[in-house]
Every structure is written in C-alpha cells, then in structure tokens.
Design a protein around this motif. Structure first.
Motif, PDB file in Angstrom:
ATOM      1  N   TYR A  30       0.875  -1.114   0.064  1.00  0.00           N
ATOM      2  CA  TYR A  30      -0.068   0.162  -0.006  1.00  0.00           C
ATOM      3  C   TYR A  30       1.001   1.165  -0.088  1.00  0.00           C
ATOM      4  N   VAL A  31       1.882   1.200   0.727  1.00  0.00           N
ATOM      5  CA  VAL A  31       2.791   2.409   0.797  1.00  0.00           C
ATOM      6  C   VAL A  31       3.489   2.764  -0.719  1.00  0.00           C
ATOM      7  N   THR A  32       3.870   1.497  -1.385  1.00  0.00           N
ATOM      8  CA  THR A  32       4.164   1.528  -2.453  1.00  0.00           C
ATOM      9  C   THR A  32       3.191   2.209  -3.576  1.00  0.00           C
ATOM     10  N   LYS A  33       1.984   1.564  -3.443  1.00  0.00           N
ATOM     11  CA  LYS A  33       1.015   2.044  -4.446  1.00  0.00           C
ATOM     12  C   LYS A  33       0.617   3.520  -4.284  1.00  0.00           C
ATOM     13  N   VAL A  36       0.800   6.567  -7.126  1.00  0.00           N
ATOM     14  CA  VAL A  36      -0.327   6.947  -7.680  1.00  0.00           C
ATOM     15  C   VAL A  36      -0.417   8.483  -7.307  1.00  0.00           C
ATOM     16  N   HIS A  37      -0.114   8.834  -6.129  1.00  0.00           N
ATOM     17  CA  HIS A  37      -0.203  10.237  -5.694  1.00  0.00           C
ATOM     18  C   HIS A  37       1.247  11.108  -5.543  1.00  0.00           C
ATOM     19  N   GLY A  38       2.479  10.213  -5.962  1.00  0.00           N
ATOM     20  CA  GLY A  38       3.605  11.052  -5.605  1.00  0.00           C
ATOM     21  C   GLY A  38       3.737  12.294  -6.589  1.00  0.00           C
ATOM     22  N   ASP A  39       3.153  12.552  -7.757  1.00  0.00           N
ATOM     23  CA  ASP A  39       3.509  13.670  -8.460  1.00  0.00           C
ATOM     24  C   ASP A  39       2.951  14.786  -7.807  1.00  0.00           C
ATOM     25  N   GLY A  40       1.575  14.430  -7.127  1.00  0.00           N
ATOM     26  CA  GLY A  40       0.886  15.787  -6.550  1.00  0.00           C
ATOM     27  C   GLY A  40       1.418  16.072  -5.278  1.00  0.00           C
ATOM     28  N   GLY A  68      -8.939   6.342  -0.126  1.00  0.00           N
ATOM     29  CA  GLY A  68      -9.190   5.201   0.991  1.00  0.00           C
ATOM     30  C   GLY A  68      -7.638   4.618   1.152  1.00  0.00           C
ATOM     31  N   THR A  69      -7.104   4.420   0.320  1.00  0.00           N
ATOM     32  CA  THR A  69      -5.322   4.010   0.416  1.00  0.00           C
ATOM     33  C   THR A  69      -4.790   4.668   1.084  1.00  0.00           C
TER      34      THR A  69
END
Length: 231
Positions: free
Chosen positions: A105-108, A112-116, A199-200
């Motif tokens: 989940y940390v990786t996901k 998914v959200h790292g750019d923002g 949620g994640t």
C-alpha cells in the motif's frame, strides 16, 4: 483522585505505572522510550509545553484507566522470560505481519499520488528503511540476544560483557528507529491527510501512525523494563 506521579516524576516511570499515558506523550511529542529518563517538567520545558493541560490530560487517562490492569504484571512484576515471551508474541509477530501487509500500500500510494504530493517519496524511502531495520532488529533479538539474556541469570556465565554489549547495540538501534519515526511524522505533518486523500492514502497514514505507537511501547518495554535488569 490523586495521581501517583508529579511533575518531578520521570517520564518513563509514568508510563510504567500507567501504560496508556503513552498516548498523551505521543500527542505532545514527548519521547517516553529512548528519552524517558528525565522528569516530566524538563520534558515539557524542552518542548515549551504548558504543564497544566499536560497534567490534566495525564490525569484523565489515570482516572479512566484506574480499574484497567491490562499488561501491568508484564510491565512491572513479571520474570524476564515472561517479558521476552510477551515482546515476541505481542510486538515482534504483529510487527512483522504489518510490515509485510502494509508495504504494497505504501508503494501504491507513492506511485499514484507521488506527483501531486512529493513528500510521499520520502515516506516511501523512510518506510522501507524502517522495515529493513526492524526486520533485522527483531531477528537479532529473537535468535541471538533474547537467548543470551536468559543466561545472565546464571552468575557464573562467562560472556556477560558480550551480552551487555549486545544490549548497548540494541539500544542504539532503537535510537535510529526512533529517528526514522520522527522523520516520518515530520514529513507527513503529523499524519495530516490532504483533501484529495483516497482510501488507500488514508489507510497508509493511519496504519503507520498506529505502528509508531506500538513501536514506542515495544522500545519502552525493552529499554526501561527489560534491559536495565542486566546493566
């Protein structure tokens, strides 16, 4: 109802007497495990914390938990064998399970959200550093140090200093893990979720924060209850 501690009581002794006060110390960012060997007044002064609200919060825990004796024999009165068993079953095993389950989940979330949210890259790096350290640390305790500790009850044991050196090494590792957790809390702004958190994203922050609390209790039990019996 009068609390069994005052402003001059050592932080670690407050947690020994009432383990759930750790929740208050965590909220105020008072280190009760590695840095718990100082009076409450000094811990508060070092962080510019007002004593009255802090004491009120501690008193609330004391009143609410006056009849709760969960784990008290483990914290104060049990044999070293029982404490070691408790650490293995209630901290090591759940920790290793959570490290395995939460990592995807940390990786996901980072992908998914790292750019923002560029801070998630740092969360990712710190998480996997924490994971590596704790896996190695718990394995060392289980396979080497805990079996050696049990031998120290024999006054004729020959390698006493070697075992004490292991304890010192473990305490340094605890300090390092504490610093990783401090950085995680800092980079996440106390695990404050952004408005667009899914949620994640929420799950990752909540579970890392919960694991932080468990790790602090784990370290406290070793640093302030178990290890001092041998040093």
């Amino acid at each position: 109802m009068t609390m069994p501690f005052t402003e001059s009581t050592l932080v670690k002794d407050i947690v020994n007497a009432q383990p759930k006060t750790s929740d208050v110390f965590k909220r105020y960012r008072i280190d009760f495990c590695c840095g718990g060997n100082i009076p409450l007044s000094k811990a508060a002064a070092d962080l510019s914390i007002e004593m009255d609200p802090l004491m009120a919060d501690l008193n609330e825990i004391y009143v609410n938990e006056q009849n709760d004796t969960d784990d008290m024999t483990v914290w104060t009165n049990s044999s070293s064998d029982d404490i070691i068993k408790h650490i293995s079953e209630h901290y090591h095993a759940p920790l290793l399970e959570e490290l395995a389950q939460l990592s995807p989940y940390v990786t996901k979330v980072m992908k998914v959200h790292g750019d923002g949210h560029p801070e998630l890259l740092k969360v990712y790096e710190l998480w996997y550093e924490f994971k590596k350290e704790m896996i190695e640390h718990t394995e060392k305790e289980e396979t080497v140090v805990f079996p050696l500790l049990k031998k120290l009850d024999n006054p004729d044991v020959e390698n006493r200093q070697e075992i004490v050196d292991y304890i010192t090494e473990l305490e340094k590792e605890h300090d390092h893990v504490g610093e990783i957790l401090r950085q995680l809390r800092e980079v996440t702004s106390d695990y404050e979720l952004p408005l667009d958190a899914c949620g994640t994203y929420t799950l990752v922050y909540r579970r890392i924060e919960a694991l932080e609390g468990q790790t602090f209790m784990h370290v406290h039990l070793e640093n302030n209850i178990l290890f001092p019996r041998y040093i």
